[in-house]
Design an enzyme around this catalytic site. Sequence first.
Site, short mmCIF file in Angstrom:
data_model
loop_
_atom_site.label_atom_id
_atom_site.label_comp_id
_atom_site.label_asym_id
_atom_site.label_seq_id
_atom_site.Cartn_x
_atom_site.Cartn_y
_atom_site.Cartn_z
N SER A 68 -25.52 15.17 -39.86
CA SER A 68 -26.42 15.58 -41.09
C SER A 68 -27.74 15.67 -40.58
O SER A 68 -28.45 16.50 -41.44
CB SER A 68 -26.04 14.81 -42.29
OG SER A 68 -24.70 15.15 -42.80
N LYS A 71 -29.12 19.21 -40.05
CA LYS A 71 -29.18 20.04 -41.26
C LYS A 71 -30.60 20.28 -41.82
O LYS A 71 -31.17 21.25 -42.27
CB LYS A 71 -28.57 19.35 -42.44
CG LYS A 71 -27.04 19.29 -42.47
CD LYS A 71 -26.69 18.38 -43.46
CE LYS A 71 -25.03 18.16 -43.55
NZ LYS A 71 -24.48 17.52 -44.65
N TYR A 198 -21.33 25.31 -38.07
CA TYR A 198 -21.49 24.29 -38.50
C TYR A 198 -21.34 22.94 -37.92
O TYR A 198 -22.20 21.72 -37.44
CB TYR A 198 -21.26 24.13 -39.90
CG TYR A 198 -21.26 22.73 -40.83
CD1 TYR A 198 -22.70 22.41 -41.52
CD2 TYR A 198 -20.24 21.91 -40.90
CE1 TYR A 198 -22.58 21.35 -42.12
CE2 TYR A 198 -20.55 20.79 -41.61
CZ TYR A 198 -21.43 20.50 -42.33
OH TYR A 198 -21.83 19.24 -42.82
N TYR A 250 -28.99 11.08 -49.27
CA TYR A 250 -27.71 11.47 -50.37
C TYR A 250 -28.01 10.73 -51.61
O TYR A 250 -29.11 10.45 -52.11
CB TYR A 250 -26.50 11.34 -49.82
CG TYR A 250 -26.26 12.07 -48.56
CD1 TYR A 250 -26.29 13.64 -48.79
CD2 TYR A 250 -26.08 11.67 -47.34
CE1 TYR A 250 -26.15 14.49 -47.54
CE2 TYR A 250 -26.18 12.56 -46.25
CZ TYR A 250 -26.00 13.84 -46.26
OH TYR A 250 -26.07 14.63 -45.22
N VAL A 268 -23.88 10.78 -40.23
CA VAL A 268 -22.81 9.79 -40.30
C VAL A 268 -22.30 9.15 -38.79
O VAL A 268 -21.62 8.27 -38.76
CB VAL A 268 -21.50 10.19 -40.80
CG1 VAL A 268 -21.38 10.31 -42.26
CG2 VAL A 268 -21.05 11.89 -40.20
O1 DON Z 1 -19.75 17.50 -42.36
C1 DON Z 1 -19.80 16.34 -42.19
O2 DON Z 1 -19.11 15.80 -42.88
C2 DON Z 1 -20.48 15.79 -41.10
N1 DON Z 1 -20.43 16.61 -39.89
C3 DON Z 1 -21.98 15.41 -41.43
C4 DON Z 1 -21.91 14.42 -42.60
C5 DON Z 1 -23.14 13.47 -42.31
O3 DON Z 1 -23.57 13.23 -41.51
C6 DON Z 1 -23.21 12.85 -43.85
N2 DON Z 1 -24.45 11.85 -43.44
N3 DON Z 1 -24.86 10.88 -43.64
#
Ligand code: DON
Length: 314
Positions: A68, A71, A198, A250, A268
Amino acid sequence: MNEQWMSLQTNVPRWLDECRPYAKEGKAAAYIPALAIAPADALGISILRADGSSITGGDSSMKFTMQSISKVFTLLLALMDNGEEVVFSKVGMEPTGDDFNSILKLELVEPGIPFNPLINAGAIAVTSLIKGSNPADKTERILEFMRLMAGDEQLDYNRIVSKSESATAYRNRSLAYFLQENGVLSPHTNIEEVLSVYFNHCAIEVTCNHLARMGLILAHGGFDPLTERQLVPKRYVRIAKTFMLTCGMYNASGEFAIRVGIPAKSGVAGGILAVVPGQYGIGVVGPALNSRGNSIAGIRLLETMSVQNDWSLF
Ligand code: DON
């Protein structure tokens, strides 16, 4: 060399030792199978300042995927590609209080646009705005921008992680189709193509040193002190940092703002990009996550450093 820098040099190794044990209270992400193998007890940091000197410690050269954290940069690129009006017709400016991959508000609140560009739904909408003639071209443009920001021509995405995420991305697929239902993605949008871009940008592989460099540019309003070039318009960087502060962690963003008080974005894979405005870019990695999807030891480390150095903006 100023006093704070010298005290950071002295104390970072001790703070790493103090914070590492917290990793035991968390777990590496497993919903993307390729992330589950990360060493859960790793902890690393890199702090970079405008004269190019850095402080690194622990597992600072370990590679991990941005997830994330990417992003923030796709938002910047989408703003540069389309301008604010177009971007904010597809995505809002408010925190959700929900999990990062929640579908809830897309149905509950009218109009059904994602609340912000840092939750998954918002980031998928933003990815659809990146210019390019096909998914490979869009991925390459994002990579080029990341390379520029990270100061490393070698930056690339991890194919195994991208494929692994795609293979199990039931929820992101649901979010994308919901966005199409709500008119955020047009009826002609090829959902699999948007998602492939993405997944690729989430899988861009970095170290703490790359994140620190990217953070340094954000800390200086889009100006890269090391190459003395304005890489991103200052207004867009202000927008990105504001989202980092209000939504970057978040549904733990409020608590993080109280405990740490600086713009940050988690991923993540355990990375956190943090910015001490006007001063430092910071990259942290610690793959063990808490229930909100944020690095458990990484947050402790940032909290310790912020309290000790009085970094909170408030
Ligand atoms: O879309 C997803 O779930 C992952 N590629 C990224 C999510 C993420 O990193 C949430 N962060 N803490």
